[in-house]
Write a protein that holds these residues in place. Structure first.
Motif, PDB file in Angstrom:
ATOM      1  N   MET A  84     -16.846 -11.389  11.145  1.00  0.00           N
ATOM      2  CA  MET A  84     -16.160 -10.439  11.660  1.00  0.00           C
ATOM      3  C   MET A  84     -16.182 -10.387  13.287  1.00  0.00           C
ATOM      4  O   MET A  84     -15.749  -9.439  14.021  1.00  0.00           O
ATOM      5  CB  MET A  84     -16.973  -9.162  11.317  1.00  0.00           C
ATOM      6  N   GLY A  85     -16.600 -11.716  13.923  1.00  0.00           N
ATOM      7  CA  GLY A  85     -16.400 -11.921  15.345  1.00  0.00           C
ATOM      8  C   GLY A  85     -17.941 -11.791  15.907  1.00  0.00           C
ATOM      9  O   GLY A  85     -18.021 -11.783  17.278  1.00  0.00           O
ATOM     10  N   TYR A  86     -18.835 -11.410  15.139  1.00  0.00           N
ATOM     11  CA  TYR A  86     -20.439 -11.414  15.949  1.00  0.00           C
ATOM     12  C   TYR A  86     -20.839 -12.727  15.961  1.00  0.00           C
ATOM     13  O   TYR A  86     -20.963 -13.542  14.994  1.00  0.00           O
ATOM     14  CB  TYR A  86     -21.352 -10.388  14.923  1.00  0.00           C
ATOM     15  N   SER A  87     -21.598 -13.071  17.210  1.00  0.00           N
ATOM     16  CA  SER A  87     -21.918 -14.249  17.645  1.00  0.00           C
ATOM     17  C   SER A  87     -23.094 -14.700  16.475  1.00  0.00           C
ATOM     18  O   SER A  87     -24.120 -13.747  16.353  1.00  0.00           O
ATOM     19  CB  SER A  87     -22.174 -14.200  19.002  1.00  0.00           C
ATOM     20  N   LEU A  90     -26.772 -13.456  17.786  1.00  0.00           N
ATOM     21  CA  LEU A  90     -27.483 -12.284  17.769  1.00  0.00           C
ATOM     22  C   LEU A  90     -28.451 -12.407  16.798  1.00  0.00           C
ATOM     23  O   LEU A  90     -28.569 -12.914  15.786  1.00  0.00           O
ATOM     24  CB  LEU A  90     -26.358 -11.234  17.482  1.00  0.00           C
ATOM     25  N   LYS A 129     -27.284  -1.765  20.669  1.00  0.00           N
ATOM     26  CA  LYS A 129     -25.882  -2.185  20.276  1.00  0.00           C
ATOM     27  C   LYS A 129     -25.834  -2.132  18.674  1.00  0.00           C
ATOM     28  O   LYS A 129     -24.402  -1.547  18.627  1.00  0.00           O
ATOM     29  CB  LYS A 129     -25.707  -3.554  20.889  1.00  0.00           C
ATOM     30  N   ARG A 136     -20.159   3.592  14.825  1.00  0.00           N
ATOM     31  CA  ARG A 136     -18.414   3.595  14.722  1.00  0.00           C
ATOM     32  C   ARG A 136     -18.174   3.214  13.228  1.00  0.00           C
ATOM     33  O   ARG A 136     -17.352   3.874  12.631  1.00  0.00           O
ATOM     34  CB  ARG A 136     -17.892   2.527  15.520  1.00  0.00           C
TER      35      ARG A 136
ATOM     36  N   PRO B 299     -22.554  -3.145  28.815  1.00  0.00           N
ATOM     37  CA  PRO B 299     -22.684  -3.015  27.579  1.00  0.00           C
ATOM     38  C   PRO B 299     -24.328  -2.679  27.139  1.00  0.00           C
ATOM     39  O   PRO B 299     -24.587  -2.358  26.077  1.00  0.00           O
ATOM     40  CB  PRO B 299     -22.266  -4.202  26.718  1.00  0.00           C
ATOM     41  N   PRO B 334     -25.785  -8.297  24.629  1.00  0.00           N
ATOM     42  CA  PRO B 334     -24.898  -6.899  24.960  1.00  0.00           C
ATOM     43  C   PRO B 334     -23.345  -7.220  24.874  1.00  0.00           C
ATOM     44  O   PRO B 334     -22.719  -6.388  24.193  1.00  0.00           O
ATOM     45  CB  PRO B 334     -25.274  -6.395  26.518  1.00  0.00           C
ATOM     46  N   ALA B 336     -21.774  -9.800  23.312  1.00  0.00           N
ATOM     47  CA  ALA B 336     -21.600 -10.297  22.155  1.00  0.00           C
ATOM     48  C   ALA B 336     -21.216  -9.351  20.939  1.00  0.00           C
ATOM     49  O   ALA B 336     -20.617  -9.204  20.266  1.00  0.00           O
ATOM     50  CB  ALA B 336     -22.553 -11.351  21.645  1.00  0.00           C
ATOM     51  N   PHE B 337     -22.247  -8.248  21.206  1.00  0.00           N
ATOM     52  CA  PHE B 337     -22.242  -6.944  20.170  1.00  0.00           C
ATOM     53  C   PHE B 337     -20.844  -6.173  20.470  1.00  0.00           C
ATOM     54  O   PHE B 337     -20.344  -5.778  19.462  1.00  0.00           O
ATOM     55  CB  PHE B 337     -23.597  -5.922  20.517  1.00  0.00           C
ATOM     56  N   ASP B 338     -20.496  -6.116  21.718  1.00  0.00           N
ATOM     57  CA  ASP B 338     -18.990  -5.241  21.969  1.00  0.00           C
ATOM     58  C   ASP B 338     -17.876  -5.815  21.497  1.00  0.00           C
ATOM     59  O   ASP B 338     -16.844  -5.161  21.454  1.00  0.00           O
ATOM     60  CB  ASP B 338     -19.180  -4.687  23.287  1.00  0.00           C
ATOM     61  N   TYR B 339     -17.986  -7.231  21.745  1.00  0.00           N
ATOM     62  CA  TYR B 339     -16.704  -7.879  21.718  1.00  0.00           C
ATOM     63  C   TYR B 339     -15.758  -7.653  20.424  1.00  0.00           C
ATOM     64  O   TYR B 339     -14.740  -7.165  20.460  1.00  0.00           O
ATOM     65  CB  TYR B 339     -16.997  -9.443  21.672  1.00  0.00           C
ATOM     66  N   PRO B 340     -16.464  -7.553  19.218  1.00  0.00           N
ATOM     67  CA  PRO B 340     -15.427  -7.234  17.966  1.00  0.00           C
ATOM     68  C   PRO B 340     -14.788  -6.084  18.100  1.00  0.00           C
ATOM     69  O   PRO B 340     -13.587  -5.753  17.826  1.00  0.00           O
ATOM     70  CB  PRO B 340     -16.312  -7.333  16.897  1.00  0.00           C
ATOM     71  N   TYR B 341     -15.559  -4.836  18.525  1.00  0.00           N
ATOM     72  CA  TYR B 341     -15.030  -3.755  18.462  1.00  0.00           C
ATOM     73  C   TYR B 341     -13.927  -3.536  19.547  1.00  0.00           C
ATOM     74  O   TYR B 341     -12.780  -2.916  19.313  1.00  0.00           O
ATOM     75  CB  TYR B 341     -15.945  -2.724  18.433  1.00  0.00           C
TER      76      TYR B 341
END
Ligand code: SF4
Ligand code: SF4
Lengths: 416, 379
Positions: A84-87, A90, A129, A136, B299, B334, B336-341
């Motif tokens: 889904m795009g999460y590194s 994390l 985060k 959301r 972020p 911070p 990396a967490f915001d990137y997908p949305y």
């Protein structure tokens, strides 16, 4: 003075009861909507007591993350989040939870959908985060309890800010439930919470006895109740029984590690996906991990709690927890534990997932080496994601470390 | 475009950027206080008579920082610690750590315990920027910091000194904003690297000097023939950068070489540092607090669930950007967490984006060149 003990006897009987309690708890949570009950997801360091007092079911994604890790489902769910795009860098609790929300997988088929999210950042910035992501995704209200980090102290403005937010928190819950908080009930829950924390502390302290009746690996398991059911009679009753069982084991000389020779302290979260392996590894060296800095965090702020003025006092208690202080203060607590549990060595888990717990560990290590004069082992791993774990490397390092401990002999303890 | 030498007004910025430590050592009329992020309340530092200087990793090889930070730490935190431990920053009188991410939080501890400099301060900002209690707390934190500075400087910061500092910073901010606006209107009037040098240089050099020099740049740009500039913009693709610290001049060049102009950003080393003015007719601490509350968040701070994405989409649309490039630093949680949305928001708005995961210390951008070229040709 080796005693041979029937293997079955070394098992802790309360474990079964604990499993039953947790099963009931998760069944309740999963069927909450059918029973017209609301569910709040909350961070492990967050104040759960107001939720309990308002009859909202608290659910802990971090506890779920630990279950995912133990069930060795971490890699799969983390990969889902990565798609889904999460590194990959994390926190694996966050990745596994985000992956699980979409995939509805995991050991219990996913958590019940939240009606609200409560995020207290006293453990890390990651949760802020992570909960934004979930707010959301689920489209539910998010309450953030911001507990400024206490690098060197707890200031009046910090106290005022967190107190104001506790009031806002109650207001948030009243809006979410369309009910008023029953202050008598809140007080009751506050008393039970404090009692539960004191009992949890007693459970952990039974391991000061030599040989130790249980280990940190058991503490990792029994921790779930003080996290999820803090403020209930269930937790209080259970820990009373557990203490009784521990005292009984002590009286009978039952040790969790047969022929315990060496005592070690663990730092950071457990490596959930390798608990058995690690426990066996150390016990083969006749070493018992008698205590850890992680599980003791749920009784580390008792001194600040005033049961008769609970809501006011938790502003301080929830802000001054182990991870939310400077590393010099963390080192002091580690030194106290080394003394209290009389250990021969410190094992630090450098946990890729958890930056606030792991950065600063090398400095704590040097403070400990200098002040307590005991050997320290640093193990690189991840609490949930097995991809950064090398069994052979770990094995070699543990063996080498135990060799040093062995050479120093059982007298080379921090407490002496 | 590349062959154009920077205009002479830009040279001091280039010099500052080339060797920040030399600049730091040359500042002898004031004690230098290092700052680590755009949330450092520089007006207070300046008003106390210190020189605030943003610390960037000098990108030397890492030796000493490995003894304090594991491999999974971002290159900013690691690099700045290395610089400090190696004595590279010995010109500092001290440093200030605003609370932002977990990595910075622990860098503050490690730095404090090392105790290399006379002055040290944490500025433990709230994580929320959108509630009255958080704003009240923020004002109290700034007041405490003011007291810390006064104690060290042995002075009382007067309201006048603070007002003057606010005014000076507003000058810097508004000139940088107008330079960005000019670059967006006439993308060939300045190179991408010029923009990097202007912002970074302004964070390093004497602020009075920076303000005066920025004024000159604005005047020079205004006097240039827009028609000539306009002709040179033909065919240029318009990019916006989003991320934390982007201190890689070579990356700016790479965009330039591919025919793309950076017309705006949402960077800690860009707009987030200078956007938004501080009200000059209000009590300064209250006004500074209000600016932070209104400013686009980093972020690591909370200001609503969609704020950053909505802001970036709006920025991309108003600047008529052809694409957004996320310049994310490896191990930076911070962002990396915001990137997908944020990416999803851009997708929905039909704005193309590319994500680059970088290491601040990486020199060779070779492997990235192809991806960047493909992206730029595609947009
Ligand atoms: S493991 Fe660390 S980073 Fe992850 S949620 Fe827990 S405290 Fe935060
Ligand atoms: S780059 Fe990211 S992780 Fe590193 S200091 Fe900045 S916000 Fe923190």
């Amino acid at each position: 003075m080796t005693r041979t003990i029937d293997k079955e006897n070394t098992k802790i009987a309360a474990a079964k009861k604990m499993r039953d309690i947790m099963t009931t708890y998760y069944l309740d949570a999963l069927s909450a909507s059918e029973n017209n009950r609301q569910v709040a997801w909350i961070t492990s360091g967050g104040p759960v007591e107001p939720l309990v007092a308002m009859d909202i079911i608290p659910v802990y994604p971090e506890n779920h993350g630990a279950m995912i890790g133990s069930a060795k489902m971490g890699e799969d769910l983390c990969s889902k989040a990565e798609e889904m795009g999460y590194s990959t860098d994390l926190c694996a609790y966050a990745r596994a939870d985000i992956g699980c929300s979409v995939a509805k997988g995991g050991p219990i088929g996913g958590l019940p959908k939240p009606d609200m999210l409560i995020c207290c950042n006293n453990i890390c910035g990651t949760v802020l985060k992570w909960y934004e992501v979930q707010a959301r995704y689920y489209g539910v209200p998010l309450f953030i309890l911001d507990t400024p980090v206490c690098h060197t102290g707890f200031f009046p403005e910090t106290a005022a800010y967190v107190k104001a937010q506790i009031t806002e928190y109650i207001g948030f819950l009243e809006t979410a439930t369309r009910r008023k908080m029953d202050m008598d009930r809140m007080n009751q829950v506050g008393h039970l919470s404090l009692e539960g924390q004191k009992l949890w502390q007693q459970v952990l302290r039974t391991t000061a006895h030599k040989p130790s009746p249980m280990s940190a690996f058991d503490a990792f398991f029994f921790l779930a109740l003080i996290v999820t059911l803090r403020g209930t009679t269930t937790a209080v009753d259970f820990y009373r029984e557990l203490i009784a069982e521990m005292n009984d084991r002590i009286a009978k000389g039952i040790s969790v590690v047969p022929d315990e020779q060496y005592r070690l302290l663990w730092d950071n979260l457990p490596v959930w996906h390798r608990l058995k392996w690690l426990s066996k590894k150390f016990s083969n060296h006749r070493a018992c991990l008698v205590a850890d800095t992680y599980t003791s965090a749920w009784c580390g702020a008792i001194q600040y709690i005033d049961p008769d003025n609970f809501l006011d006092s938790i502003a301080q208690a929830y802000t001054r927890i182990y991870l939310n202080i400077g590393i010099d203060q963390m080192a002091d607590q580690v030194l106290d534990m080394i003394q209290f549990y009389d250990v021969n060595g410190l094992v630090m888990h450098s946990n890729r997932s958890c930056k606030p717990y792991s950065f600063g560990q090398m400095d704590i290590m040097r403070i400990v080496q200098k002040k307590a004069g005991i050997p320290v082992l640093m193990l690189e791993a991840d609490m949930v994601d097995p991809r950064s774990f090398s069994e052979s490397q770990m094995e070699t390092r543990i063996d080498a470390f135990m060799e040093i401990i062995l050479q120093r002999g059982a007298t080379g303890r921090g407490g002496q | 475009m590349k062959e154009l030498a920077p205009m002479k007004e830009l040279m001091p910025f280039y010099q500052a950027v080339d060797n920040p430590a030399a600049l730091g050592r040359s500042i002898t009329h004031k004690k230098v206080i290092g700052t680590l992020c755009s949330y450092a309340p520089e007006e207070l530092i300046y008003a106390a008579g210190f020189h605030p200087m943003r610390l960037f990793a000098s990108k030397k090889e890492i030796h000493l920082a490995h003894n304090h930070l594991q491999t999974y730490c971002c290159s900013v935190v690691r690099g700045v610690l290395e610089d400090s431990l190696s004595g590279h920053l010995d010109f500092l009188h001290g440093a200030v750590f605003p609370h932002t991410c977990d990595s910075m939080q622990r860098l503050s501890d490690i730095w404090r315990l090392k105790g290399r400099y006379p002055f040290f301060a944490d500025v433990i900002l709230p994580a929320k920027m959108n509630t009255p209690s958080a704003n009240a707390y923020m004002a109290a934190v700034l007041t405490r910091f003011k007291t810390d500075l006064e104690a060290d400087a042995g002075i009382t910061i007067t309201q006048q000194a603070l007002a003057d500092a606010v005014h000076l910073y507003n000058r810097i901010r508004s000139t940088l904003s107008s330079i960005y606006a000019h670059k967006s209107k006439y993308p060939a009037s300045l190179t991408n690297r010029d923009i990097h040098a202007l912002v970074k240089g302004s964070m390093l050099m004497d602020r009075q000097q920076a303000a005066d020099l920025l004024d000159k740049v604005v005047r020079r740009l205004a006097s240039a023939d827009p028609a000539a500039d306009h002709a040179r913009t033909w065919g240029t693709k318009r990019l916006i950068l989003s991320g934390s610290v982007c201190d890689m001049p070579a990356l700016y060049d790479l965009f330039q070489d591919t025919g793309a102009a950076v017309v705006g950003d949402d960077l800690c080393t860009g707009s987030r540092w200078f956007e938004g003015l501080t009200d000059e007719d209000d009590e300064p601490i209250a006004a500074i607090t209000r600016r932070y509350a209104r400013r686009m968040v980093c972020p690591a701070k909370h200001q609503g669930l969609h704020t950053r994405a909505a802001h970036l989409v709006e920025k991309a649309q108003s600047l008529k950007a052809d694409g957004v490039v996320f310049v994310l630093l490896k191990f930076c949680d911070p962002h990396a967490f915001d990137y997908p949305y944020i990416k999803a928001f851009l997708d929905d708005a039909g704005i193309r984006s590319l994500v680059l995961e970088l290491d601040d210390s990486q020199d060779s951008l070779g492997q990235l060149a192809t991806r960047i070229e493909t992206f730029i040709h595609m947009i």
